[in-house]
Design an enzyme around this catalytic site. Sequence first.
Site, short mmCIF file in Angstrom:
data_model
loop_
_atom_site.label_atom_id
_atom_site.label_comp_id
_atom_site.label_asym_id
_atom_site.label_seq_id
_atom_site.Cartn_x
_atom_site.Cartn_y
_atom_site.Cartn_z
N TYR A 50 0.87 -1.18 0.00
CA TYR A 50 0.00 0.00 0.00
C TYR A 50 0.91 1.22 0.00
O TYR A 50 2.13 1.09 0.11
CB TYR A 50 -0.95 0.01 1.21
CG TYR A 50 -0.24 -0.19 2.53
CD1 TYR A 50 0.19 0.90 3.27
CD2 TYR A 50 -0.01 -1.47 3.03
CE1 TYR A 50 0.86 0.72 4.47
CE2 TYR A 50 0.64 -1.65 4.23
CZ TYR A 50 1.08 -0.57 4.96
OH TYR A 50 1.72 -0.74 6.13
N LYS A 64 3.30 12.96 14.70
CA LYS A 64 3.48 12.62 13.29
C LYS A 64 2.19 11.96 12.81
O LYS A 64 1.65 11.09 13.49
CB LYS A 64 4.65 11.66 13.14
CG LYS A 64 4.93 11.20 11.73
CD LYS A 64 6.15 10.29 11.76
CE LYS A 64 6.54 9.75 10.42
NZ LYS A 64 7.75 8.93 10.53
#
Length: 138
Positions: A50, A64
Amino acid sequence: SEAWALYGTLVLTYICVPDLFAKIDISKGDGGVGTIITPTTNPGSLFSTYVDKILLVDNEKMVKEVHAYRGGYLGLGFNSYLVRFEVIEKSKTSCTTKVTVEYDVKEGFIANTVHVSIEPFIGLVNYGNNYLIKNHKE
Protein backbone atom coordinates in the site's frame (compact mmCIF):
# COMPACT_ATOMS: atom_id res chain seq x y z
CA SER A 1 14.17 13.02 22.50
CA GLU A 2 15.51 9.57 21.60
CA ALA A 3 11.98 8.24 21.16
CA TRP A 4 10.99 11.18 18.95
CA ALA A 5 14.17 10.70 16.91
CA LEU A 6 12.89 7.19 16.25
CA TYR A 7 9.17 7.88 15.64
CA GLY A 8 9.42 11.35 14.13
CA THR A 9 11.78 10.25 11.35
CA LEU A 10 12.13 7.22 9.07
CA VAL A 11 14.50 5.44 11.47
CA LEU A 12 11.85 3.06 12.84
CA THR A 13 10.63 2.44 9.29
CA TYR A 14 14.07 1.20 8.27
CA ILE A 15 15.05 -0.77 11.37
CA CYS A 16 11.89 -2.91 11.39
CA VAL A 17 12.72 -4.41 7.97
CA PRO A 18 12.70 -7.48 7.62
CA ASP A 19 11.12 -8.33 10.98
CA LEU A 20 7.86 -6.43 10.42
CA PHE A 21 8.00 -5.63 6.69
CA ALA A 22 9.53 -7.39 3.69
CA LYS A 23 10.75 -4.04 2.37
CA ILE A 24 10.03 -0.33 2.45
CA ASP A 25 10.31 1.96 -0.58
CA ILE A 26 10.51 5.72 -0.18
CA SER A 27 9.49 7.19 -3.53
CA LYS A 28 9.51 10.83 -2.41
CA GLY A 29 10.90 12.74 0.54
CA ASP A 30 13.20 12.19 3.47
CA GLY A 31 10.73 11.51 6.26
CA GLY A 32 9.22 14.96 6.48
CA VAL A 33 5.86 16.24 5.29
CA GLY A 34 5.08 14.94 1.81
CA THR A 35 7.16 11.77 2.10
CA ILE A 36 5.62 8.86 0.18
CA ILE A 37 6.18 5.42 1.73
CA THR A 38 5.36 2.08 0.10
CA PRO A 39 5.68 -0.82 2.53
CA THR A 40 5.64 -4.40 1.29
CA THR A 41 4.37 -6.59 4.09
CA ASN A 42 5.41 -10.05 5.14
CA PRO A 43 3.14 -12.99 4.23
CA GLY A 44 -0.06 -13.20 6.26
CA SER A 45 -0.75 -9.47 6.36
CA LEU A 46 -4.07 -8.00 5.25
CA PHE A 47 -2.42 -6.06 2.42
CA SER A 48 0.66 -7.08 0.47
CA THR A 49 1.52 -3.47 -0.30
CA TYR A 50 0.00 0.00 0.00
CA VAL A 51 1.13 3.63 -0.19
CA ASP A 52 1.15 6.09 2.71
CA LYS A 53 1.96 9.79 2.83
CA ILE A 54 3.30 11.74 5.79
CA LEU A 55 1.12 14.82 6.19
CA LEU A 56 2.30 16.15 9.56
CA VAL A 57 5.57 16.14 11.48
CA ASP A 58 5.44 18.48 14.47
CA ASN A 59 8.82 18.37 16.22
CA GLU A 60 7.67 20.71 18.99
CA LYS A 61 4.58 18.69 19.95
CA MET A 62 6.25 15.39 18.87
CA VAL A 63 3.32 14.37 16.66
CA LYS A 64 3.48 12.62 13.29
CA GLU A 65 0.51 11.80 11.05
CA VAL A 66 0.59 9.27 8.26
CA HIS A 67 -2.36 9.01 5.86
CA ALA A 68 -3.34 6.23 3.48
CA TYR A 69 -2.49 7.54 0.03
CA ARG A 70 -3.20 4.62 -2.34
CA GLY A 71 -4.40 1.05 -1.90
CA GLY A 72 -4.67 -0.57 1.50
CA TYR A 73 -7.74 0.63 3.37
CA LEU A 74 -8.66 2.99 0.54
CA GLY A 75 -9.10 -0.10 -1.63
CA LEU A 76 -11.55 -1.48 0.94
CA GLY A 77 -13.94 1.45 0.60
CA PHE A 78 -12.46 3.85 3.13
CA ASN A 79 -12.52 7.57 2.34
CA SER A 80 -9.57 8.14 4.67
CA TYR A 81 -7.31 6.27 7.07
CA LEU A 82 -4.90 8.08 9.40
CA VAL A 83 -2.36 6.93 11.94
CA ARG A 84 -1.08 9.48 14.47
CA PHE A 85 2.04 8.84 16.54
CA GLU A 86 2.60 11.00 19.61
CA VAL A 87 5.57 10.88 21.95
CA ILE A 88 4.55 12.28 25.33
CA GLU A 89 7.46 13.17 27.60
CA LYS A 90 7.06 11.98 31.19
CA SER A 91 10.56 12.93 32.36
CA LYS A 92 13.96 13.40 30.75
CA THR A 93 14.36 9.62 30.63
CA SER A 94 10.84 8.31 30.03
CA CYS A 95 7.88 8.85 27.75
CA THR A 96 4.66 7.36 26.53
CA THR A 97 4.05 6.60 22.88
CA LYS A 98 0.43 7.06 21.86
CA VAL A 99 -0.93 5.73 18.58
CA THR A 100 -4.33 6.82 17.27
CA VAL A 101 -6.10 5.35 14.25
CA GLU A 102 -8.82 7.48 12.64
CA TYR A 103 -10.81 6.54 9.58
CA ASP A 104 -13.88 7.36 7.54
CA VAL A 105 -15.60 4.67 5.50
CA LYS A 106 -17.97 4.97 2.57
CA GLU A 107 -21.58 3.87 2.91
CA GLY A 108 -21.92 0.27 1.90
CA PHE A 109 -18.43 -0.62 3.16
CA ILE A 110 -19.07 -0.46 6.92
CA ALA A 111 -18.47 -4.22 7.22
CA ASN A 112 -14.84 -3.64 6.17
CA THR A 113 -14.16 -1.78 9.42
CA VAL A 114 -13.71 -5.23 10.96
CA HIS A 115 -10.21 -5.12 9.41
CA VAL A 116 -9.18 -2.01 11.36
CA SER A 117 -7.00 -2.95 14.30
CA ILE A 118 -4.48 -1.30 16.57
CA GLU A 119 -2.61 -4.64 16.83
CA PRO A 120 -0.07 -3.93 14.05
CA PHE A 121 0.82 -0.65 15.74
CA ILE A 122 1.20 -2.31 19.12
CA GLY A 123 3.76 -4.56 17.45
CA LEU A 124 5.47 -1.56 15.88
CA VAL A 125 5.61 0.37 19.16
CA ASN A 126 6.91 -2.69 21.02
CA TYR A 127 9.57 -3.03 18.35
CA GLY A 128 10.49 0.63 18.80
CA ASN A 129 10.53 0.31 22.59
CA ASN A 130 12.89 -2.67 22.44
CA TYR A 131 15.16 -0.77 20.07
CA LEU A 132 15.24 2.24 22.41
CA ILE A 133 16.02 0.09 25.44
CA LYS A 134 18.87 -1.69 23.64
CA ASN A 135 20.31 1.51 22.13
CA HIS A 136 19.68 4.02 24.95
CA LYS A 137 22.39 6.65 25.23
CA GLU A 138 23.47 7.28 28.80
